[in-house]
Design a protein around this motif. Structure first.
Motif, PDB file in Angstrom:
ATOM      1  N   THR A 119       0.523  -1.090  -0.090  1.00 28.64           N
ATOM      2  CA  THR A 119      -0.110  -0.260   0.260  1.00 28.64           C
ATOM      3  C   THR A 119       1.298   1.090  -0.115  1.00 28.64           C
ATOM      4  OG1 THR A 119       0.033  -0.236   2.017  1.00 28.64           O
ATOM      5  CG2 THR A 119      -1.375  -1.301   1.546  1.00 28.64           C
ATOM      6  N   PRO A 120       0.829   2.261  -0.010  1.00 27.58           N
ATOM      7  CA  PRO A 120       1.031   3.660  -0.618  1.00 27.58           C
ATOM      8  C   PRO A 120       1.934   3.751   1.373  1.00 27.58           C
ATOM      9  CG  PRO A 120      -0.749   3.623  -1.752  1.00 27.58           C
ATOM     10  CD  PRO A 120      -1.148   2.960  -1.100  1.00 27.58           C
ATOM     11  N   LEU A 121       2.672   4.128   1.234  1.00 26.29           N
ATOM     12  CA  LEU A 121       4.531   4.646   1.971  1.00 26.29           C
ATOM     13  C   LEU A 121       3.622   5.786   2.790  1.00 26.29           C
ATOM     14  CD1 LEU A 121       7.680   3.594   0.799  1.00 26.29           C
ATOM     15  CD2 LEU A 121       5.933   2.586   2.048  1.00 26.29           C
ATOM     16  N   ASP A 122       2.991   6.827   1.706  1.00 23.64           N
ATOM     17  CA  ASP A 122       2.419   7.744   2.262  1.00 23.64           C
ATOM     18  C   ASP A 122       1.398   8.278   3.363  1.00 23.64           C
ATOM     19  OD1 ASP A 122       2.145   7.487  -0.088  1.00 23.64           O
ATOM     20  OD2 ASP A 122       2.209   9.979  -0.529  1.00 23.64           O
ATOM     21  N   ARG A 123       0.376   7.308   3.334  1.00 24.41           N
ATOM     22  CA  ARG A 123      -0.741   7.564   3.779  1.00 24.41           C
ATOM     23  C   ARG A 123      -0.878   6.757   5.051  1.00 24.41           C
ATOM     24  NH1 ARG A 123      -3.813   6.761  -1.358  1.00 24.41           N
ATOM     25  NH2 ARG A 123      -3.038   6.529  -2.422  1.00 24.41           N
ATOM     26  N   GLY A 124      -1.779   6.580   5.931  1.00 29.97           N
ATOM     27  CA  GLY A 124      -2.251   5.923   7.277  1.00 29.97           C
ATOM     28  C   GLY A 124      -2.538   4.356   6.383  1.00 29.97           C
ATOM     29  N   PRO A 125      -3.662   3.761   7.687  1.00 31.48           N
ATOM     30  CA  PRO A 125      -4.321   2.388   7.108  1.00 31.48           C
ATOM     31  C   PRO A 125      -5.245   2.867   6.055  1.00 31.48           C
ATOM     32  CG  PRO A 125      -3.891   2.533   9.457  1.00 31.48           C
ATOM     33  CD  PRO A 125      -3.466   3.991   8.698  1.00 31.48           C
ATOM     34  N   VAL A 126      -5.474   2.174   4.915  1.00 29.22           N
ATOM     35  CA  VAL A 126      -5.904   2.866   3.670  1.00 29.22           C
ATOM     36  C   VAL A 126      -6.256   1.127   2.780  1.00 29.22           C
ATOM     37  CG1 VAL A 126      -4.398   4.741   2.743  1.00 29.22           C
ATOM     38  CG2 VAL A 126      -3.718   2.471   1.988  1.00 29.22           C
ATOM     39  N   PRO A 127      -7.689   1.151   2.027  1.00 30.59           N
ATOM     40  CA  PRO A 127      -7.570  -0.392   1.813  1.00 30.59           C
ATOM     41  C   PRO A 127      -6.763  -0.891   0.595  1.00 30.59           C
ATOM     42  CG  PRO A 127      -9.371   1.472   1.295  1.00 30.59           C
ATOM     43  CD  PRO A 127      -8.418   1.888   1.863  1.00 30.59           C
ATOM     44  N   PRO A 128      -6.318  -2.371   0.827  1.00 29.32           N
ATOM     45  CA  PRO A 128      -5.933  -3.361  -0.304  1.00 29.32           C
ATOM     46  C   PRO A 128      -5.622  -2.377  -1.784  1.00 29.32           C
ATOM     47  CG  PRO A 128      -7.888  -4.874   0.223  1.00 29.32           C
ATOM     48  CD  PRO A 128      -7.932  -3.259   1.259  1.00 29.32           C
ATOM     49  N   LEU A 129      -6.918  -2.008  -2.460  1.00 27.28           N
ATOM     50  CA  LEU A 129      -6.663  -0.766  -3.467  1.00 27.28           C
ATOM     51  C   LEU A 129      -6.375  -0.387  -3.738  1.00 27.28           C
ATOM     52  CD1 LEU A 129      -9.255  -4.125  -4.374  1.00 27.28           C
ATOM     53  CD2 LEU A 129      -6.711  -4.791  -4.580  1.00 27.28           C
ATOM     54  N   ALA A 130      -5.798   0.586  -2.833  1.00 21.87           N
ATOM     55  CA  ALA A 130      -5.323   2.017  -2.637  1.00 21.87           C
ATOM     56  C   ALA A 130      -5.488   2.620  -4.232  1.00 21.87           C
ATOM     57  CB  ALA A 130      -5.785   2.084  -1.886  1.00 21.87           C
ATOM     58  N   THR A 131      -4.621   1.581  -4.910  1.00 20.13           N
ATOM     59  CA  THR A 131      -3.698   2.297  -6.239  1.00 20.13           C
ATOM     60  C   THR A 131      -4.315   1.972  -7.207  1.00 20.13           C
ATOM     61  OG1 THR A 131      -1.930   1.094  -5.916  1.00 20.13           O
ATOM     62  CG2 THR A 131      -2.092   2.349  -4.393  1.00 20.13           C
ATOM     63  N   ASP A 132      -3.781   2.539  -8.647  1.00 23.80           N
ATOM     64  CA  ASP A 132      -4.436   2.745  -9.723  1.00 23.80           C
ATOM     65  C   ASP A 132      -3.599   0.784  -9.939  1.00 23.80           C
ATOM     66  OD1 ASP A 132      -6.077   4.761 -10.069  1.00 23.80           O
ATOM     67  OD2 ASP A 132      -4.910   5.496 -11.066  1.00 23.80           O
ATOM     68  N   LEU A 133      -2.868   0.647  -9.909  1.00 30.50           N
ATOM     69  CA  LEU A 133      -2.017  -0.704  -9.846  1.00 30.50           C
ATOM     70  C   LEU A 133      -2.971  -1.762  -9.458  1.00 30.50           C
ATOM     71  CD1 LEU A 133       0.117  -1.870 -11.028  1.00 30.50           C
ATOM     72  CD2 LEU A 133       1.706  -1.983  -9.684  1.00 30.50           C
ATOM     73  N   THR A 134      -2.693  -1.597  -7.694  1.00 29.07           N
ATOM     74  CA  THR A 134      -3.685  -3.020  -7.482  1.00 29.07           C
ATOM     75  C   THR A 134      -4.827  -3.273  -8.092  1.00 29.07           C
ATOM     76  OG1 THR A 134      -4.056  -1.773  -5.787  1.00 29.07           O
ATOM     77  CG2 THR A 134      -2.242  -3.131  -5.372  1.00 29.07           C
ATOM     78  N   ARG A 135      -5.120  -2.602  -7.980  1.00 27.71           N
ATOM     79  CA  ARG A 135      -7.382  -2.536  -8.784  1.00 27.71           C
ATOM     80  C   ARG A 135      -6.887  -3.167 -10.411  1.00 27.71           C
ATOM     81  NH1 ARG A 135      -7.772   2.581  -6.383  1.00 27.71           N
ATOM     82  NH2 ARG A 135      -7.669   3.990  -7.914  1.00 27.71           N
ATOM     83  N   ALA A 136      -6.195  -2.706 -10.590  1.00 26.20           N
ATOM     84  CA  ALA A 136      -5.791  -2.714 -12.850  1.00 26.20           C
ATOM     85  C   ALA A 136      -5.256  -4.086 -12.245  1.00 26.20           C
ATOM     86  CB  ALA A 136      -4.906  -2.550 -13.210  1.00 26.20           C
ATOM     87  N   LEU A 137      -4.577  -4.883 -11.590  1.00 25.56           N
ATOM     88  CA  LEU A 137      -3.448  -6.097 -10.737  1.00 25.56           C
ATOM     89  C   LEU A 137      -4.629  -7.005 -10.883  1.00 25.56           C
ATOM     90  CD1 LEU A 137      -0.070  -5.541  -9.514  1.00 25.56           C
ATOM     91  CD2 LEU A 137      -1.054  -5.551 -12.085  1.00 25.56           C
ATOM     92  N   THR A 138      -5.925  -6.514  -9.882  1.00 29.58           N
ATOM     93  CA  THR A 138      -6.869  -7.693  -9.862  1.00 29.58           C
ATOM     94  C   THR A 138      -8.052  -7.852 -10.931  1.00 29.58           C
ATOM     95  OG1 THR A 138      -8.445  -5.721  -8.461  1.00 29.58           O
ATOM     96  CG2 THR A 138      -6.518  -6.881  -6.708  1.00 29.58           C
ATOM     97  N   ARG A 139      -8.180  -7.116 -11.326  1.00 25.87           N
ATOM     98  CA  ARG A 139      -9.244  -7.082 -12.705  1.00 25.87           C
ATOM     99  C   ARG A 139      -8.748  -7.874 -13.076  1.00 25.87           C
ATOM    100  NH1 ARG A 139     -13.335  -3.821 -11.928  1.00 25.87           N
ATOM    101  NH2 ARG A 139     -13.272  -4.190 -14.936  1.00 25.87           N
ATOM    102  N   ARG A 140      -6.736  -8.004 -14.440  1.00 27.03           N
ATOM    103  CA  ARG A 140      -6.443  -7.691 -15.076  1.00 27.03           C
ATOM    104  C   ARG A 140      -5.800  -9.324 -14.612  1.00 27.03           C
ATOM    105  NH1 ARG A 140      -4.281  -2.483 -18.293  1.00 27.03           N
ATOM    106  NH2 ARG A 140      -3.978  -4.964 -19.883  1.00 27.03           N
ATOM    107  N   LEU A 141      -5.444  -9.639 -14.257  1.00 31.16           N
ATOM    108  CA  LEU A 141      -4.185 -11.172 -13.465  1.00 31.16           C
ATOM    109  C   LEU A 141      -4.970 -12.072 -13.500  1.00 31.16           C
ATOM    110  CD1 LEU A 141      -1.140  -9.319 -11.402  1.00 31.16           C
ATOM    111  CD2 LEU A 141      -1.122 -10.353 -13.761  1.00 31.16           C
ATOM    112  N   ASP A 142      -4.080 -13.133 -13.310  1.00 28.84           N
ATOM    113  CA  ASP A 142      -5.687 -14.491 -13.512  1.00 28.84           C
ATOM    114  C   ASP A 142      -4.420 -15.398 -12.633  1.00 28.84           C
ATOM    115  OD1 ASP A 142      -3.119 -15.139 -15.140  1.00 28.84           O
ATOM    116  OD2 ASP A 142      -3.848 -17.070 -16.767  1.00 28.84           O
TER     117      ASP A 142
END
Length: 281
Positions: free
Chosen positions: A90-113
């Motif tokens: 998760t981002p280093l410059d923020r407090g506790p955030v949802p695991p899909l807080a970044t565009d990269l992780t959201r994209a990976l969960t949608r497109r990776l198998d």
């Protein structure tokens, strides 16, 4: 037993993702591939030193100089290198955030198998002592539970299995309705009966498993349990089919927009970390 030949870390070797990825690579005997963030320190070259020192240095590492926010580049590398597991943080410059807080992780969960592990900023992998597995008792959810059992054995952790019975208004009091309105509802008895199979499978693997049944909206109850409980890692099955919600499905998408816990996302199909079918069983 968890099996992985190649693990990709999206982050520097000194990040939380690097620490967890190195830990998993060392325990599974996998080759560790490191794709540093632009601000992270890259290795000495294509075959630079692995992350950490001591035992961590024994992990074979291949440092890849590719911008991790380029989803296309990540997906291309995952396929070319036959990656089994992707680890991100998760981002280093923020407090506790949802695991899909970044565009990269959201994209990976949608497109990776294949599985994706989103970690927090902890330095010690051994803090993973309690796993949460939300389940709708489906076949994909059972696959996620089996991955959780393998992870629990690797981390010497315990598992909480949570099944939520959705509240449904009754229009007519048929004999079945009256049975469902009793002290223990029909759906709850069915859920407990099917959860026993989960418990037995965990016990057979030598893992402590505790089951929980709650009533209400599934996303609400799962999010509350994950955020209020002493949960170190949530293992979730991605088996949605709705085009708008993507592979997470409506409940999974809502849960991952609310929880602030590390996530291990298991695909409903595709490559598995459980090894041969006999081992998975």
């Amino acid at each position: 037993m968890l099996h992985a030949a190649h693990i990709l870390c999206l982050g520097s070797s000194t990040s939380a993702a690097g620490t967890q990825a190195a830990h998993l690579a060392r325990r599974t005997g996998a080759t560790l591939h490191v794709m540093p963030r632009p601000s992270g320190r890259a290795g000495a070259g294509p075959t630079g030193a692995g992350p950490g020192s001591g035992a961590e240095a024994a992990v074979p590492a291949h440092v890849v100089e590719t911008h991790p926010r380029s989803v296309t580049a990540v997906l291309q590398y995952v396929g070319d290198a036959d990656i089994d597991l992707v680890v991100a943080d998760t981002p280093l410059d923020r407090g506790p955030v949802p695991p899909l807080a970044t565009d990269l992780t959201r994209a990976l969960t949608r497109r990776l198998d294949r599985p994706v592990f989103v970690v927090e900023r902890q330095d010690d992998p051994d803090v993973v002592q309690r796993l949460l597995v939300p389940t709708d008792l489906s076949a994909p959810a059972l696959r996620a539970f089996r991955h959780a059992v393998a992870l629990a054995r690797l981390y010497d952790a315990a598992i909480d299995v949570l099944h939520v019975i959705e509240s449904v208004p009754y229009v007519a009091l048929t004999p079945t309705d009256r049975l469902s309105l009793g002290a223990t509802t029909l759906s709850e008895r069915r859920g407990r009966r099917r959860l026993r199979a989960f418990l037995q499978e965990g016990e057979a693997a030598g893992v402590q498993v505790q089951s929980h049944i709650m009533r209400g909206a599934a996303a609400d109850q799962i999010s509350r349990f994950a955020n209020q409980g002493d949960v170190d890692l949530m293992v979730l099955s991605a088996h949605g089919s709705d085009a708008e919600e993507g592979p997470l499905g409506p409940v999974g998408a809502r849960v991952l927009g609310r929880v602030t816990r590390p996530l291990f996302l298991v695909r409903a199909s595709g490559p598995s970390l459980l090894g041969p079918p006999d081992d998975a069983a």
